[in-house]
Design a protein around this motif. Structure first.
Motif, PDB file in Angstrom:
ATOM      1  N   VAL A 410      14.051  45.412  53.331  1.00 37.16           N
ATOM      2  CA  VAL A 410      14.786  45.395  54.568  1.00 37.16           C
ATOM      3  C   VAL A 410      14.309  44.710  55.638  1.00 37.16           C
ATOM      4  CG1 VAL A 410      16.862  46.147  56.040  1.00 37.16           C
ATOM      5  CG2 VAL A 410      16.650  46.654  53.752  1.00 37.16           C
ATOM      6  N   GLY A 411      12.787  44.927  56.074  1.00 33.20           N
ATOM      7  CA  GLY A 411      12.034  45.188  57.079  1.00 33.20           C
ATOM      8  C   GLY A 411      12.536  45.846  58.485  1.00 33.20           C
ATOM      9  N   VAL A 412      13.000  47.328  58.025  1.00 27.39           N
ATOM     10  CA  VAL A 412      13.560  47.864  58.801  1.00 27.39           C
ATOM     11  C   VAL A 412      12.061  48.389  60.490  1.00 27.39           C
ATOM     12  CG1 VAL A 412      13.819  50.460  59.086  1.00 27.39           C
ATOM     13  CG2 VAL A 412      14.761  49.088  57.659  1.00 27.39           C
ATOM     14  N   GLY A 413      12.432  48.769  61.557  1.00 27.41           N
ATOM     15  CA  GLY A 413      11.018  49.094  62.222  1.00 27.41           C
ATOM     16  C   GLY A 413      11.074  49.867  62.250  1.00 27.41           C
ATOM     17  N   ASP A 414       9.412  50.383  62.290  1.00 27.47           N
ATOM     18  CA  ASP A 414       8.443  51.496  62.192  1.00 27.47           C
ATOM     19  C   ASP A 414       9.170  52.802  63.136  1.00 27.47           C
ATOM     20  OD1 ASP A 414       6.263  49.781  61.178  1.00 27.47           O
ATOM     21  OD2 ASP A 414       5.444  50.407  63.045  1.00 27.47           O
ATOM     22  N   ASP A 415       9.541  52.462  63.775  1.00 29.82           N
ATOM     23  CA  ASP A 415      10.573  53.776  64.852  1.00 29.82           C
ATOM     24  C   ASP A 415      12.406  53.804  63.946  1.00 29.82           C
ATOM     25  OD1 ASP A 415      11.966  55.688  66.974  1.00 29.82           O
ATOM     26  OD2 ASP A 415      13.496  54.558  67.224  1.00 29.82           O
ATOM     27  N   ASP A 416      12.624  53.237  63.419  1.00 26.74           N
ATOM     28  CA  ASP A 416      14.140  53.198  62.140  1.00 26.74           C
ATOM     29  C   ASP A 416      13.517  53.852  60.616  1.00 26.74           C
ATOM     30  OD1 ASP A 416      15.718  52.453  64.342  1.00 26.74           O
ATOM     31  OD2 ASP A 416      15.705  50.779  63.875  1.00 26.74           O
ATOM     32  N   ARG A 417      11.850  53.555  60.933  1.00 30.98           N
ATOM     33  CA  ARG A 417      11.493  54.218  59.077  1.00 30.98           C
ATOM     34  C   ARG A 417      11.775  56.198  59.850  1.00 30.98           C
ATOM     35  NH1 ARG A 417       9.052  50.750  55.093  1.00 30.98           N
ATOM     36  NH2 ARG A 417       8.000  52.293  54.765  1.00 30.98           N
ATOM     37  N   LEU A 585      -2.283  67.481  65.376  1.00 30.04           N
ATOM     38  CA  LEU A 585      -0.536  67.115  64.366  1.00 30.04           C
ATOM     39  C   LEU A 585      -0.781  66.107  64.271  1.00 30.04           C
ATOM     40  CD1 LEU A 585       2.141  69.568  66.048  1.00 30.04           C
ATOM     41  CD2 LEU A 585       1.129  69.826  63.872  1.00 30.04           C
ATOM     42  N   ASP A 586      -2.148  65.374  65.284  1.00 29.78           N
ATOM     43  CA  ASP A 586      -1.799  63.551  64.836  1.00 29.78           C
ATOM     44  C   ASP A 586      -1.548  63.590  63.352  1.00 29.78           C
ATOM     45  OD1 ASP A 586      -2.631  63.654  66.978  1.00 29.78           O
ATOM     46  OD2 ASP A 586      -4.294  63.489  67.092  1.00 29.78           O
ATOM     47  N   ASP A 587      -2.184  63.692  62.596  1.00 29.71           N
ATOM     48  CA  ASP A 587      -2.416  63.264  60.777  1.00 29.71           C
ATOM     49  C   ASP A 587      -0.800  63.327  60.328  1.00 29.71           C
ATOM     50  OD1 ASP A 587      -5.076  61.731  61.294  1.00 29.71           O
ATOM     51  OD2 ASP A 587      -5.594  63.292  61.130  1.00 29.71           O
ATOM     52  N   VAL A 588      -0.212  64.021  60.757  1.00 25.81           N
ATOM     53  CA  VAL A 588       1.451  64.481  60.518  1.00 25.81           C
ATOM     54  C   VAL A 588       2.332  63.321  59.857  1.00 25.81           C
ATOM     55  CG1 VAL A 588       3.595  66.326  60.507  1.00 25.81           C
ATOM     56  CG2 VAL A 588       1.358  66.778  61.226  1.00 25.81           C
ATOM     57  N   SER A 589       2.307  63.674  58.217  1.00 26.38           N
ATOM     58  CA  SER A 589       2.977  62.733  57.898  1.00 26.38           C
ATOM     59  C   SER A 589       4.660  62.433  58.394  1.00 26.38           C
ATOM     60  CB  SER A 589       2.436  61.343  56.782  1.00 26.38           C
ATOM     61  OG  SER A 589       2.837  62.618  55.883  1.00 26.38           O
ATOM     62  N   HIS A 590       5.608  63.851  57.765  1.00 23.92           N
ATOM     63  CA  HIS A 590       6.660  64.650  57.576  1.00 23.92           C
ATOM     64  C   HIS A 590       6.394  65.412  58.345  1.00 23.92           C
ATOM     65  CE1 HIS A 590       7.779  60.931  54.706  1.00 23.92           C
ATOM     66  NE2 HIS A 590       8.864  60.984  55.355  1.00 23.92           N
ATOM     67  N   LEU A 591       7.322  65.982  59.773  1.00 24.75           N
ATOM     68  CA  LEU A 591       7.725  66.777  60.189  1.00 24.75           C
ATOM     69  C   LEU A 591       9.575  67.056  60.787  1.00 24.75           C
ATOM     70  CD1 LEU A 591       6.573  69.318  61.896  1.00 24.75           C
ATOM     71  CD2 LEU A 591       6.231  68.311  64.275  1.00 24.75           C
ATOM     72  N   THR A 592       9.406  67.776  58.729  1.00 20.79           N
ATOM     73  CA  THR A 592      10.656  68.273  58.975  1.00 20.79           C
ATOM     74  C   THR A 592      11.746  69.923  59.586  1.00 20.79           C
ATOM     75  OG1 THR A 592      10.459  70.086  57.324  1.00 20.79           O
ATOM     76  CG2 THR A 592      10.786  67.272  56.483  1.00 20.79           C
ATOM     77  N   HIS A 620       3.156  57.860  69.830  1.00 21.55           N
ATOM     78  CA  HIS A 620       3.723  57.089  68.702  1.00 21.55           C
ATOM     79  C   HIS A 620       3.267  57.618  67.295  1.00 21.55           C
ATOM     80  CE1 HIS A 620       4.259  54.437  71.849  1.00 21.55           C
ATOM     81  NE2 HIS A 620       3.007  54.294  72.224  1.00 21.55           N
ATOM     82  N   SER A 621       2.445  58.875  67.153  1.00 20.19           N
ATOM     83  CA  SER A 621       2.795  59.436  65.622  1.00 20.19           C
ATOM     84  C   SER A 621       3.714  60.053  65.194  1.00 20.19           C
ATOM     85  CB  SER A 621       1.792  60.500  66.190  1.00 20.19           C
ATOM     86  OG  SER A 621       1.795  61.495  67.052  1.00 20.19           O
ATOM     87  N   VAL A 622       4.229  60.668  64.238  1.00 20.52           N
ATOM     88  CA  VAL A 622       5.430  61.006  63.840  1.00 20.52           C
ATOM     89  C   VAL A 622       5.813  62.525  64.254  1.00 20.52           C
ATOM     90  CG1 VAL A 622       6.605  62.883  62.323  1.00 20.52           C
ATOM     91  CG2 VAL A 622       5.104  59.943  61.511  1.00 20.52           C
ATOM     92  N   ALA A 623       4.487  63.377  64.503  1.00 21.44           N
ATOM     93  CA  ALA A 623       5.230  65.202  65.260  1.00 21.44           C
ATOM     94  C   ALA A 623       5.243  64.742  66.550  1.00 21.44           C
ATOM     95  CB  ALA A 623       3.579  65.287  65.075  1.00 21.44           C
ATOM     96  N   HIS A 624       4.312  63.391  66.959  1.00 21.24           N
ATOM     97  CA  HIS A 624       4.886  63.496  69.118  1.00 21.24           C
ATOM     98  C   HIS A 624       5.981  62.988  69.239  1.00 21.24           C
ATOM     99  CE1 HIS A 624       4.688  61.875  72.779  1.00 21.24           C
ATOM    100  NE2 HIS A 624       3.218  62.219  72.885  1.00 21.24           N
ATOM    101  N   ILE A 625       6.695  61.881  68.216  1.00 22.40           N
ATOM    102  CA  ILE A 625       8.080  61.779  68.449  1.00 22.40           C
ATOM    103  C   ILE A 625       8.990  62.493  68.148  1.00 22.40           C
ATOM    104  CG2 ILE A 625       9.927  59.607  67.226  1.00 22.40           C
ATOM    105  CD1 ILE A 625       7.550  58.557  66.907  1.00 22.40           C
ATOM    106  N   VAL A 626       9.181  63.326  66.807  1.00 22.91           N
ATOM    107  CA  VAL A 626       9.902  64.476  67.011  1.00 22.91           C
ATOM    108  C   VAL A 626       9.488  65.629  67.598  1.00 22.91           C
ATOM    109  CG1 VAL A 626      10.753  66.219  64.868  1.00 22.91           C
ATOM    110  CG2 VAL A 626       9.341  64.591  64.380  1.00 22.91           C
ATOM    111  N   LEU A 627       8.731  66.152  68.173  1.00 22.37           N
ATOM    112  CA  LEU A 627       8.425  67.073  68.552  1.00 22.37           C
ATOM    113  C   LEU A 627       9.158  66.979  70.544  1.00 22.37           C
ATOM    114  CD1 LEU A 627       5.512  68.795  68.125  1.00 22.37           C
ATOM    115  CD2 LEU A 627       7.547  69.646  67.344  1.00 22.37           C
ATOM    116  N   ARG A 628       9.225  65.561  70.667  1.00 19.66           N
ATOM    117  CA  ARG A 628       9.759  65.430  72.002  1.00 19.66           C
ATOM    118  C   ARG A 628      10.996  65.274  71.742  1.00 19.66           C
ATOM    119  NH1 ARG A 628       6.547  62.733  76.333  1.00 19.66           N
ATOM    120  NH2 ARG A 628       4.248  63.585  76.260  1.00 19.66           N
TER     121      ARG A 628
END
Length: 638
Positions: A410-417, A585-592, A620-628
């Motif tokens: 679909v071409g989904v952007g990184d934030d939406d992914r 947590l720089d290299d965390v790919s998913h943080l549920t 802009h890493s996964v963990a940074h976005i989820v925790l914020r």
């Protein structure tokens, strides 16, 4: 000796290994005398020689016989009135040789460069001051442009859109470039690139107003002509909008029908099966020119790509207009041709064309103006996602991988992914742990589609039994506040969440308006996009930092199945919360939510024992976005 005394250059002779002053000419007497002492003084007894590091240079001259020069050496002394003076001298130490060639001592020549040094320092200080003003101006302009320009472009079926804005390095360059891309009420996509003639703040202010006016008209469904006439009338009321140029197009994603107007602006570039060419100018003049707004129409062929741009891309230093436009066409077409037929598999082609248009074309010549590029390509309609999964131990990974492949098509952007991927994991985890707990025949169906409005609809349906929040069973943990972080987290990740349950199972619908980033770039650096999430394909690994025993590094996905391992590591490394700990947590790919709960619990446990757990994740890493997003304290500095 008379010639030695009358030489205008300062000369002095130092004799023997003690380097005693034995001769000094008249030019040197008034300056070097107070510094190096009277006749017979050993230079080794002069404090300046040691404090300035000159001792090493003098010994090297004595040992090697090679002369040595120091430039603008600062020296202080007391004048005849007892005042402290500072001068700057160019000092040259040369070997003083005997008749047999052996080194007797050192001859020193000195040139007073005090005035030149002060002038140079003043010039450097002024340069620094102007540079600081320039940086402040550049920062202010970057902030202003960022506020006025759209940070994203829409994701719609049948089209791929990308944009970049490259800021000029000169603070005197124009700042009136702009672009826009948005869906209109008629279902067409409006594509706009414009340029306001003028300088920085005034041009940017006018640009922001013009962009808003034409957007309001087009988004409500007005025709191209009506929208441009309204824009023209408004521009006539602005002192800084005279002679502004604009290229406006309306593109039908279904049919490929394109209507456009080049109001004094360079025409778009088209790349398709027949090669590359610039669309004909419509003959319309700049705003407020009184020449009207003639329209042209054509059909954009399948996989055909249009590049809109501002004149900064063409008007590059040292290039004729014809040579520059030819180079742009070749670079765009070669990039398009390399990836022809792979539009679904390579969602980043349009971004790559924008990047190459800037990097390759400005790399050799440089650029003196802001540059805007906006690319749009017709692509096949992405297939809907539909997968039927068995609720086994790998169901989360399987579902996430399937959704990831669909989002790429679909071409989904990184934030939406990131948001959609995490939301899906939380929904499926909730289904497995609650609705399907204890069922051997549990299944989960995941579907996803992209609507014409640019909204992704994802549906997760299980065949389990609904339990009201707070209820329990023999094989099920309480639902709701006791655990309670998963579904609230989903609600914050996506725009809309709907839930329905009946006797046949539970259905959760996720809705998200999709956007792709359109970053603003600078020559020195660029705004970093959110890192792409590729799915929890690798296992969770945790290791201690050898250099910092109070730090652990987490790599991979923190899923419900792997969260216990993180909990054990944190408890062990922090000694049950009895010492400070940093969790990288720089290299965390998913943080549920399962991982977030563990981090929150570790934070509480340490606080109760007057210690701290610090969570570190780069921006802009996964963990940074989820925790914020969830209000958990995290720093981007390790």
């Amino acid at each position: 000796m008379s010639a030695f005394q009358q030489t205008p250059v300062m000369l002095e002779a130092w004799d023997g290994p003690d380097l005693r002053v034995v001769a000094r000419n008249a030019a040197a007497e008034s300056l070097l005398g107070p510094i190096f002492g009277a006749s017979g003084t050993s230079i080794w007894d002069v404090s300046w020689v040691h404090s300035s590091g000159a001792e090493e240079s003098l010994r090297r001259v004595l040992e090697t016989g090679q002369p040595f020069t120091s430039h603008a050496v600062p020296l202080t002394y007391h004048d005849s009135a007892g005042h402290v003076r500072e001068i700057h001298l160019d000092l040259t130490y040369a070997p003083w040789r005997r008749n047999d060639g052996s080194i007797r001592g050192i001859l020193i020549t000195a040139a007073d460069v005090t005035a030149a040094t002060r002038q140079r320092r003043a010039a450097e200080a002024e340069s620094r001051s102007w540079q600081e003003r320039f940086e402040i101006s550049r920062d202010a302009m970057t902030t202003l442009q960022s506020a006025l320009l759209p940070p994203t472009v829409p994701v719609v079926p049948r089209l791929r859109i990308a944009a970049r804005y490259l800021l000029a390095e000169s603070e005197n360059a124009a700042g009136g470039d702009w672009f826009s891309a948005y869906l209109t009420s008629s279902g067409k996509v409006a594509l706009v690139v414009g340029d306001v003639v003028g300088r920085r703040v005034a041009a940017s202010a006018a640009m922001g107003q013009l962009r808003a006016v034409v957007k309001e008209r087009l988004i409500m469904g007005d025709s191209l002509t009506v929208s441009l006439e309204a824009l023209d009338r408004y521009a006539a009321t602005l002192a800084d909008a005279d002679a502004a140029t604009v290229c406006v197009a309306l593109l039908d994603p279904v049919t490929g029908e394109l209507e456009y107007c080049t109001a004094g602006h360079p025409p778009p570039l088209l790349a398709d099966d027949s090669g590359w060419r610039y669309l004909p100018s419509t003959g319309a003049g700049p705003l407020v020119s009184g020449r009207g707004f003639a329209i042209r129409r054509l059909r954009l062929p399948p996989e055909g790509l249009l590049l809109f741009y501002t004149d900064g891309l063409v008007e590059r230093p040292g290039l004729e207009w014809t040579a520059s436009t030819d180079q742009i066409g070749r670079v765009v077409f070669e990039t398009w041709q390399q990836h022809r037929g792979a539009a679904n598999e390579r969602a980043g082609l349009q971004d790559e064309i924008c990047e190459r248009s800037l990097d390759v074309l400005t790399g050799d010549t440089g650029y003196s103006d802001d540059i805007t590029v906006l690319a749009v390509q017709r692509v096949p309609v992405p297939e809907d996602l539909s997968v039927h999964l068995t609720a086994g131990p790998d169901v989360v990974v399987e579902a996430d991988a399937a959704l990831g492949r669909w989002m790429t098509r679909v071409g989904v952007g990184d934030d939406d992914r990131l948001r959609l991927g995490h939301a899906l994991i939380e929904v499926i985890t909730n289904s497995v742990e609650h609705g399907l707990a204890g069922r051997a025949d549990g299944t989960i169906d995941v579907t996803a589609r992209l609507e014409a409005t640019g909204r992704a609809l994802i549906e997760v349906r299980d065949n389990g039994h609904w339990k009201e929040p707070g209820t329990t069973s023999a094989d099920r943990a309480p639902i709701g506040p006791v655990r309670g972080l998963g579904l609230p987290m989903v609600a914050q990740l996506v725009h809309r969440v709907q839930m329905h349950h009946d006797d046949e199972g539970t259905t959760v619908r996720l809705s998200q308006e999709l956007r792709r980033p359109a970053p603003m770039l600078t020559r020195s650096g660029r705004h970093a996009p959110i890192e792409e999430v590729t799915g929890p394909a690798s296992d969770l690994t945790i290791d201690a930092d050898r250099r910092r025993p109070d730090t652990i590094h987490v790599h991979g996905p923190v899923l419900p199945a792997t969260a216990d391992r993180l909990q054990t590591w944190i408890a062990t490394a922090s000694r049950g919360g009895s010492r400070d700990l940093t969790v990288n947590l720089d290299d965390v790919s998913h943080l549920t939510s399962a991982g977030v709960r563990i981090l929150q619990q570790a934070e509480r446990t340490s606080r109760q024992q007057d210690h701290t757990v610090t969570f570190v994740a780069r921006e802009h890493s996964v963990a940074h976005i989820v925790l914020r997003l969830l209000g958990v304290g995290v720093t981007s500095e390790g």
